[in-house]
Design a protein around this motif. Structure first.
Motif, PDB file in Angstrom:
ATOM      1  N   MET A 138      25.423  53.568  34.848  1.00  0.00           N
ATOM      2  CA  MET A 138      26.636  52.944  34.294  1.00  0.00           C
ATOM      3  C   MET A 138      27.647  54.057  34.038  1.00  0.00           C
ATOM      4  N   ARG A 139      28.521  54.237  34.994  1.00  0.00           N
ATOM      5  CA  ARG A 139      29.531  55.297  34.912  1.00  0.00           C
ATOM      6  C   ARG A 139      30.815  54.796  35.574  1.00  0.00           C
ATOM      7  N   TYR A 140      31.937  55.301  35.127  1.00  0.00           N
ATOM      8  CA  TYR A 140      33.203  54.803  35.693  1.00  0.00           C
ATOM      9  C   TYR A 140      34.052  55.958  36.216  1.00  0.00           C
ATOM     10  N   ILE A 141      34.999  55.554  37.081  1.00  0.00           N
ATOM     11  CA  ILE A 141      36.010  56.471  37.612  1.00  0.00           C
ATOM     12  C   ILE A 141      37.367  55.989  37.114  1.00  0.00           C
ATOM     13  N   SER A 142      38.171  56.881  36.586  1.00  0.00           N
ATOM     14  CA  SER A 142      39.508  56.511  36.105  1.00  0.00           C
ATOM     15  C   SER A 142      40.498  56.559  37.261  1.00  0.00           C
ATOM     16  N   ILE A 143      41.085  55.398  37.573  1.00  0.00           N
ATOM     17  CA  ILE A 143      42.030  55.279  38.681  1.00  0.00           C
ATOM     18  C   ILE A 143      43.455  55.420  38.149  1.00  0.00           C
ATOM     19  N   ASP A 144      44.234  56.219  38.823  1.00  0.00           N
ATOM     20  CA  ASP A 144      45.652  56.354  38.477  1.00  0.00           C
ATOM     21  C   ASP A 144      46.356  55.026  38.775  1.00  0.00           C
ATOM     22  N   MET A 145      46.914  54.392  37.745  1.00  0.00           N
ATOM     23  CA  MET A 145      47.531  53.071  37.919  1.00  0.00           C
ATOM     24  C   MET A 145      48.717  53.097  38.880  1.00  0.00           C
ATOM     25  N   LEU A 146      49.392  54.228  38.976  1.00  0.00           N
ATOM     26  CA  LEU A 146      50.559  54.323  39.866  1.00  0.00           C
ATOM     27  C   LEU A 146      50.171  54.303  41.331  1.00  0.00           C
ATOM     28  N   SER A 147      48.879  54.495  41.625  1.00  0.00           N
ATOM     29  CA  SER A 147      48.458  54.503  43.032  1.00  0.00           C
ATOM     30  C   SER A 147      48.001  53.133  43.511  1.00  0.00           C
ATOM     31  N   VAL A 148      47.996  52.119  42.622  1.00  0.00           N
ATOM     32  CA  VAL A 148      47.563  50.771  43.001  1.00  0.00           C
ATOM     33  C   VAL A 148      48.744  50.033  43.650  1.00  0.00           C
ATOM     34  N   HIS A 149      48.517  49.426  44.841  1.00  0.00           N
ATOM     35  CA  HIS A 149      49.594  48.715  45.541  1.00  0.00           C
ATOM     36  C   HIS A 149      49.010  47.703  46.509  1.00  0.00           C
ATOM     37  N   PHE A 150      49.896  46.821  47.020  1.00  0.00           N
ATOM     38  CA  PHE A 150      49.488  45.888  48.061  1.00  0.00           C
ATOM     39  C   PHE A 150      49.267  46.655  49.360  1.00  0.00           C
ATOM     40  N   LEU A 151      48.292  46.185  50.147  1.00  0.00           N
ATOM     41  CA  LEU A 151      48.024  46.834  51.430  1.00  0.00           C
ATOM     42  C   LEU A 151      49.010  46.343  52.480  1.00  0.00           C
ATOM     43  N   SER A 152      49.503  47.291  53.249  1.00  0.00           N
ATOM     44  CA  SER A 152      50.368  46.937  54.376  1.00  0.00           C
ATOM     45  C   SER A 152      49.494  46.519  55.557  1.00  0.00           C
ATOM     46  N   ASP A 153      50.150  45.947  56.580  1.00  0.00           N
ATOM     47  CA  ASP A 153      49.392  45.533  57.765  1.00  0.00           C
ATOM     48  C   ASP A 153      48.720  46.728  58.432  1.00  0.00           C
ATOM     49  N   GLU A 154      49.407  47.874  58.447  1.00  0.00           N
ATOM     50  CA  GLU A 154      48.822  49.060  59.058  1.00  0.00           C
ATOM     51  C   GLU A 154      47.580  49.514  58.288  1.00  0.00           C
ATOM     52  N   MET A 202      27.121  45.545  39.855  1.00  0.00           N
ATOM     53  CA  MET A 202      28.514  45.110  40.006  1.00  0.00           C
ATOM     54  C   MET A 202      29.429  46.326  39.952  1.00  0.00           C
ATOM     55  N   VAL A 203      30.651  46.114  40.426  1.00  0.00           N
ATOM     56  CA  VAL A 203      31.722  47.095  40.301  1.00  0.00           C
ATOM     57  C   VAL A 203      32.859  46.359  39.598  1.00  0.00           C
ATOM     58  N   ARG A 204      33.241  46.798  38.420  1.00  0.00           N
ATOM     59  CA  ARG A 204      34.208  46.042  37.622  1.00  0.00           C
ATOM     60  C   ARG A 204      35.270  46.960  37.025  1.00  0.00           C
ATOM     61  N   GLN A 205      36.423  46.319  36.705  1.00  0.00           N
ATOM     62  CA  GLN A 205      37.482  47.037  35.996  1.00  0.00           C
ATOM     63  C   GLN A 205      37.294  46.871  34.495  1.00  0.00           C
ATOM     64  N   LEU A 206      37.551  47.940  33.782  1.00  0.00           N
ATOM     65  CA  LEU A 206      37.546  47.892  32.330  1.00  0.00           C
ATOM     66  C   LEU A 206      38.984  47.875  31.821  1.00  0.00           C
ATOM     67  N   GLN A 207      39.127  47.809  30.533  1.00  0.00           N
ATOM     68  CA  GLN A 207      40.459  47.776  29.922  1.00  0.00           C
ATOM     69  C   GLN A 207      41.245  49.036  30.283  1.00  0.00           C
ATOM     70  N   PRO A 208      42.438  48.884  30.874  1.00  0.00           N
ATOM     71  CA  PRO A 208      43.245  50.080  31.179  1.00  0.00           C
ATOM     72  C   PRO A 208      43.571  50.873  29.916  1.00  0.00           C
ATOM     73  N   THR A 209      43.595  52.162  30.069  1.00  0.00           N
ATOM     74  CA  THR A 209      43.871  53.060  28.948  1.00  0.00           C
ATOM     75  C   THR A 209      44.946  54.054  29.358  1.00  0.00           C
ATOM     76  N   ALA A 210      45.210  54.972  28.455  1.00  0.00           N
ATOM     77  CA  ALA A 210      46.209  56.003  28.740  1.00  0.00           C
ATOM     78  C   ALA A 210      45.748  56.942  29.842  1.00  0.00           C
ATOM     79  N   THR A 211      44.472  56.889  30.178  1.00  0.00           N
ATOM     80  CA  THR A 211      43.947  57.756  31.239  1.00  0.00           C
ATOM     81  C   THR A 211      43.676  56.969  32.518  1.00  0.00           C
ATOM     82  N   GLY A 212      44.308  55.808  32.676  1.00  0.00           N
ATOM     83  CA  GLY A 212      44.171  55.071  33.922  1.00  0.00           C
ATOM     84  C   GLY A 212      43.332  53.812  33.786  1.00  0.00           C
ATOM     85  N   ILE A 213      42.921  53.273  34.952  1.00  0.00           N
ATOM     86  CA  ILE A 213      42.094  52.072  35.006  1.00  0.00           C
ATOM     87  C   ILE A 213      40.642  52.497  35.227  1.00  0.00           C
ATOM     88  N   PRO A 214      39.763  52.269  34.267  1.00  0.00           N
ATOM     89  CA  PRO A 214      38.349  52.626  34.480  1.00  0.00           C
ATOM     90  C   PRO A 214      37.697  51.651  35.461  1.00  0.00           C
TER      91      PRO A 214
END
Length: 407
Positions: A270-286, A351-363
């Motif tokens: 049970m370990r998480y990776i903090s994702i930078d929220m600014l890098s989350v976006h819709f995928l383009s066709d390419e 499972m792979v799940r999102q936790l509550q976003p924090t000041a250090t990103g999306i866990p």
């Protein structure tokens, strides 16, 4: 009767200055006592030496290990320590049957016999405990606590009986008189009483067994249980140091026992990776076409795209449409990689799940169970999972959040 010879002529011939008949009589008695004791010890030594050799030979020929343990605990040797006091008491009754002080000597001999008998019983209990520990059931239900309690009762009974012999009272009357000192005895044996009660609770409820991995931060204990006795529980920490925890504290304080994990079919990751929220976006066709080339994601993307197309009919605004995100597809990728990992137990929760976003990103938490429970191998399984996920994140145009470093 031959020992009661007249030694006055010998005293005169040796010129010891013993002319008083009373003094000579006392010295004569003392010498006779010394002679009786010497004969008793010599007789006991010869009998013990010959008998122990015979017993040792018989024990070595038997297949059972019980008698070997009794021999190693010197139970047979200690039994022969009863020979001298019994021999001396028998000789005193014959030689000094009508002596005024024979009763006092008899009391000392009885005390001697009681001490030796208690010593033998303690050795027998140690041997029984060793025999029991040779069986696998001893790891789940050790009896050392009960053996130590019986030892205390044996020693107490010996002491009380000896005192009653010297004061000429019944042990029952002596115990009644000791009732006034109950508070003092409770104070003296406080740790023993607490340890016994705690030991019974620990063993009956199987809270702790020998070989369990326990963690008790309040006592700096984090390791394997080596021994459970009346007063302490010995824990060998992972740095090979030994921590002794009072037995009663395992009942009164909280601790963690990892036995459930070891007996289960997997060890939790049970370990998480903090994702930078600014890098989350819709995928383009390419980006979708690029990710579709992956064997892991190909089936998922081809199944989900028609569903999305159907749901988006008649919707022209991007805010109204349902679209794939790089984070959502990455989650699906992580789930499928877990399912394909042979070192994980897919019969348990994963499972792979999102936790509550924090000041250090999306866990983004990875929750699963490793089939391998051994510590070093388990850490390798866990590290391999996160090594791979961290390495493939740039292909999804995701960034791991981390504080900027000063170059």
């Amino acid at each position: 009767m031959m020992l009661k010879m007249d030694l006055s002529k010998w005293f005169s011939w040796l010129n010891l200055g013993i002319e008083n008949p009373e003094t000579a009589s006392v010295v004569e008695v003392m010498l006779q006592i010394v002679v009786i004791c010497l004969v008793a010890f010599i007789f006991a030594f010869l009998v013990r030496k010959g008998t122990i050799r015979l017993i040792t030979g018989l024990v070595r020929r038997t297949k059972t290990k019980w008698d070997d343990i009794f021999l190693e605990e010197h139970v047979f040797q200690k039994i022969f320590n009863l020979v001298p006091p019994v021999f001396i008491d028998f000789a005193f009754k014959i030689v000094y049957g009508k002596w005024d002080h024979i009763e006092l000597f008899h009391r000392f001999i009885v005390a001697w016999i009681l001490v030796v008998a208690g010593y033998v019983i303690v050795s027998v209990l140690d041997a029984i405990n060793r025999i029991y520990e040779s069986y696998p059931v001893s790891r789940d239900r050790p009896i050392k606590v009960f053996v130590q309690v019986i030892k205390i009762f044996v020693v107490s009974a010996v002491v009380i009986t000896i005192v009653s012999v010297f004061i000429g009272e019944s042990p029952r009357n002596l115990l009644v008189g000791l009732g006034a000192f109950a508070a003092v005895l409770m104070l003296i044996f406080k740790d023993a009483i607490l340890g016994f009660v705690a030991g019974v609770q620990l063993l009956s409820n199987q809270m702790v067994r020998i070989g369990d991995w326990i963690v008790m931060p309040s006592n700096n204990a984090n390791g394997t249980v080596l021994e459970i006795n009346l007063y302490t529980v010995k824990v060998q920490n992972w740095d090979m140091t030994i921590t002794t925890v009072p037995t009663y504290q395992l009942v009164s304080n909280s601790f963690t026992n990892w036995r459930g994990m070891e007996e289960s079919a997997g060890r939790r990751i049970m370990r998480y990776i903090s994702i930078d929220m600014l890098s989350v976006h819709f995928l383009s066709d390419e980006e979708i076409d690029m990710l579709r080339k992956s064997e892991v994601l190909k089936e998922y993307i081809e199944d989900i795209l028609p569903v999305l197309t159907e749901q988006n009919k008649g919707k022209e605004d991007v805010l109204d449409e349902r679209r794939l995100t790089n984070l959502g597809v990455f989650r699906q990728y992580a789930v499928r990689k877990l399912q394909a990992n042979p070192n994980l137990n897919m019969d348990m929760t994963y499972m792979v799940r999102q936790l509550q976003p924090t000041a250090t990103g999306i866990p983004l938490e990875i929750y699963c169970f490793s089939r391998i429970q051994e510590w070093v191998a388990y850490e390798k399984v866990q590290s391999d999972i996160f090594d791979h996920l961290l390495a493939v994140m740039p292909y999804f145009h995701l960034r791991v959040f981390q504080y900027p470093s000063k170059l």
